[in-house]
Design an enzyme around this catalytic site. Sequence first.
Site, mmCIF file in Angstrom:
data_model
loop_
_atom_site.group_PDB
_atom_site.id
_atom_site.type_symbol
_atom_site.label_atom_id
_atom_site.label_comp_id
_atom_site.label_asym_id
_atom_site.label_seq_id
_atom_site.Cartn_x
_atom_site.Cartn_y
_atom_site.Cartn_z
ATOM 1 N N LYS A 257 -20.612 -21.098 60.640
ATOM 2 C CA LYS A 257 -19.782 -21.631 61.839
ATOM 3 C C LYS A 257 -20.889 -21.579 63.179
ATOM 4 C CE LYS A 257 -16.575 -19.624 65.174
ATOM 5 N NZ LYS A 257 -15.298 -18.283 65.540
ATOM 6 N N ASP A 262 -17.320 -20.636 72.749
ATOM 7 C CA ASP A 262 -15.986 -20.440 72.120
ATOM 8 C C ASP A 262 -14.914 -19.910 73.606
ATOM 9 O OD1 ASP A 262 -13.440 -20.059 71.200
ATOM 10 O OD2 ASP A 262 -14.144 -18.485 69.941
ATOM 11 N N LYS A 269 -10.031 -16.920 76.870
ATOM 12 C CA LYS A 269 -10.601 -15.828 76.821
ATOM 13 C C LYS A 269 -10.636 -15.222 78.037
ATOM 14 C CE LYS A 269 -13.109 -16.497 72.380
ATOM 15 N NZ LYS A 269 -12.302 -15.460 71.592
ATOM 16 N N ASP A 280 -21.173 -17.329 69.406
ATOM 17 C CA ASP A 280 -20.449 -17.882 68.233
ATOM 18 C C ASP A 280 -20.773 -18.866 67.403
ATOM 19 O OD1 ASP A 280 -17.767 -17.279 67.276
ATOM 20 O OD2 ASP A 280 -16.505 -18.770 68.272
ATOM 21 N N ASP A 339 -7.622 -20.481 69.789
ATOM 22 C CA ASP A 339 -8.629 -19.634 69.938
ATOM 23 C C ASP A 339 -9.129 -19.162 68.380
ATOM 24 O OD1 ASP A 339 -10.748 -18.263 70.868
ATOM 25 O OD2 ASP A 339 -9.562 -16.355 71.389
ATOM 26 N N GLU A 341 -10.068 -21.143 65.970
ATOM 27 C CA GLU A 341 -10.908 -22.314 65.847
ATOM 28 C C GLU A 341 -11.775 -22.318 64.588
ATOM 29 O OE1 GLU A 341 -12.003 -20.273 67.802
ATOM 30 O OE2 GLU A 341 -14.138 -20.305 67.479
ATOM 31 N N ARG A 343 -11.932 -21.048 61.801
ATOM 32 C CA ARG A 343 -11.350 -21.298 60.496
ATOM 33 C C ARG A 343 -11.295 -22.811 60.349
ATOM 34 N NH1 ARG A 343 -6.913 -17.117 61.433
ATOM 35 N NH2 ARG A 343 -8.696 -16.386 62.528
HETATM 36 N N1 BES Z 1 -15.284 -16.347 67.877
HETATM 37 C C1 BES Z 1 -13.814 -15.336 67.772
HETATM 38 C C2 BES Z 1 -14.121 -14.001 67.259
HETATM 39 C C3 BES Z 1 -15.015 -13.036 67.870
HETATM 40 C C4 BES Z 1 -14.478 -12.401 68.838
HETATM 41 C C5 BES Z 1 -16.411 -12.960 67.885
HETATM 42 C C6 BES Z 1 -15.210 -11.493 69.487
HETATM 43 C C7 BES Z 1 -17.268 -12.089 68.293
HETATM 44 C C8 BES Z 1 -16.801 -11.426 69.170
HETATM 45 C C9 BES Z 1 -12.893 -16.083 67.069
HETATM 46 O O1 BES Z 1 -13.165 -17.493 67.344
HETATM 47 C C10 BES Z 1 -11.644 -15.930 67.512
HETATM 48 O O2 BES Z 1 -11.299 -16.045 68.832
HETATM 49 N N2 BES Z 1 -10.964 -15.044 66.824
HETATM 50 C C11 BES Z 1 -9.539 -14.600 67.200
HETATM 51 C C12 BES Z 1 -8.834 -14.933 66.050
HETATM 52 C C13 BES Z 1 -7.250 -14.718 66.310
HETATM 53 C C14 BES Z 1 -6.874 -15.821 67.507
HETATM 54 C C15 BES Z 1 -6.592 -14.886 65.319
HETATM 55 C C16 BES Z 1 -9.697 -12.931 67.401
HETATM 56 O O3 BES Z 1 -10.555 -12.147 66.697
HETATM 57 O O4 BES Z 1 -9.136 -12.378 68.465
HETATM 58 ZN ZN ZN Z 2 -14.803 -18.302 67.488
HETATM 59 MN MN MN Z 3 -12.041 -18.347 69.027
#
Ligand code: BES
Ligand code: ZN
Ligand code: MN
Length: 492
Positions: A257, A262, A269, A280, A339, A341, A343
């Site tokens: 990825k 992000d 966020k 990311d 968010d 994204e 996957r």
């Molecule tokens: N890139 C983030 C995950 C992340 C969060 C990586 C903090 C490093 C530090 C990912 O795209 C994301 O936003 N994930 C969400 C998923 C949720 C919306 C199901 C998350 O973990 O909050």
């Molecule tokens: Zn992300």
């Molecule tokens: Mn995200």
Amino acid sequence: MEILQSAVLPAQVDADLLVLLAAGPTPVLELDSALGGRLGRLIGSEELKTDRGQSLLLHLAGEITAPRLIVVGIGAGVDVDAEALRTAGAEAARAGAGVGGTIAFALDPSLPLGLADQAAALAEGIVLATFDSARWKSRKQESRPFTRLLLLGGNDAAVAAAGRSTTIAGWVNTARLLVAAPPNEFTPAAVADEARGIAERLADVSVAVLEPDELAAQGFGGIAAVGGAAANGPRLVTLHYRPQAAKTGIRLGLVGKAVTFDSGGYFLKPSASIGVEKADMAGGAAVLAALGAIAELRLPLEVIAVIPAAENALGAGAYRPGDILTMASGRTVEISNPDAEGRLLLADALTHVQRLGATHLVDVATLTGAVIQALGDYYAGVFANDDSWRDAIIAAGETSGDRAWPLPLDPRYRSMVESQLADLRNSPAGSTRAVLLYSAYFIREFAGDGPWAHIDIAGMRLLTEARGYYRPGPTGYGVRLLVELATRLSGA
Ligand code: BES
Ligand code: ZN
Ligand code: MN
């Protein structure tokens, strides 16, 4: 860094810096008579400690041939492992920073690690310690890296092992630099340029890049949607390493990825956490660098690396909660959270890598905050649809230093990913339960029937505090694991 071995005694070595490993106070004393008992007195007064990562630098006046000596603690007994020696290599390199020239390590046959493993770990630590993220400072600090590593009491196998780990650690540092790079510089187009550079420099590597209009035209609905709002449009980057002597019947497919920033899209966020979201793309960086290392080591294994690169921005072209996307595989996804994204990128990239003929799949991604809650920055989380494939990932992680822990992929969770309107939904509706597992369930739907594993590296991508051979900042997690995995698969 040139790597040599010699049978000369430590007291007679011709080097700018001699390093002694101290596993408890006794072995250090072997050299001590030449030093008039100084080491013993320093240990007695506790100015010289032999705990892991402790070190002391002495300037000498002709008592031994080397002008400087560093004694590095590696702990004692069963605690002495590859991590202890990686840390010792890094500690010695840092304590001797600015010396330059030849660094000599006295390998110790009494340690629980073989000589080749000692040499590999020390060299790796030295190279990882030279990582410097000051690239964007306008005033550079002068550095004098060691140009020669001399292994005392080593053999040809030790030299070869140190050479291999030097190459790998160099690529780990490449990945770390990409993770450190700012999002205005390291855009999806820059990801593609990086891959082109790798293909140019290394034999048997080809590169292919799909541009934004091609992504949309060829039905990569996930990548096109995630990258739809950004001025820096998305790319699907493929590196293919196809050596002459490749093992038959197996093609390793790596997917990483690469969200270069992000923002969270419409689910913007919070300002407290958005700043680190430039990292990311750590999974994509790890996959790029791992392919580079595998090709440079000339492993006899065919490897395809696919990096879906996009900036998850907020703007007129942003995909919306409620949108229904048609993915490359033909399946439809209802967007419940823009968010979630990563996957969507992985799903399209997994379809792509299977079409290219990959038989064994691994994806690496900073996918969930939940894995940080679960495992912190000690282990990545691993999901797999095949127990022996998952075990192979965990074992490669353990040996390489990139540790990973298994998490469940149980059919009873399957209902979580269902949507009322589309085939799937990209995030759990309402519930905050098992969000970590949900992501893996979603990706699994696009991974096919062959062996596939998903490594969630959200917690491992950066360290906030110094630990062992790392300083705060990007770790390059995944490069060492993937190279070890490829090495084992290749039978080399
Ligand atoms: N890139 C983030 C995950 C992340 C969060 C990586 C903090 C490093 C530090 C990912 O795209 C994301 O936003 N994930 C969400 C998923 C949720 C919306 C199901 C998350 O973990 O909050
Ligand atoms: Zn992300
Ligand atoms: Mn995200």
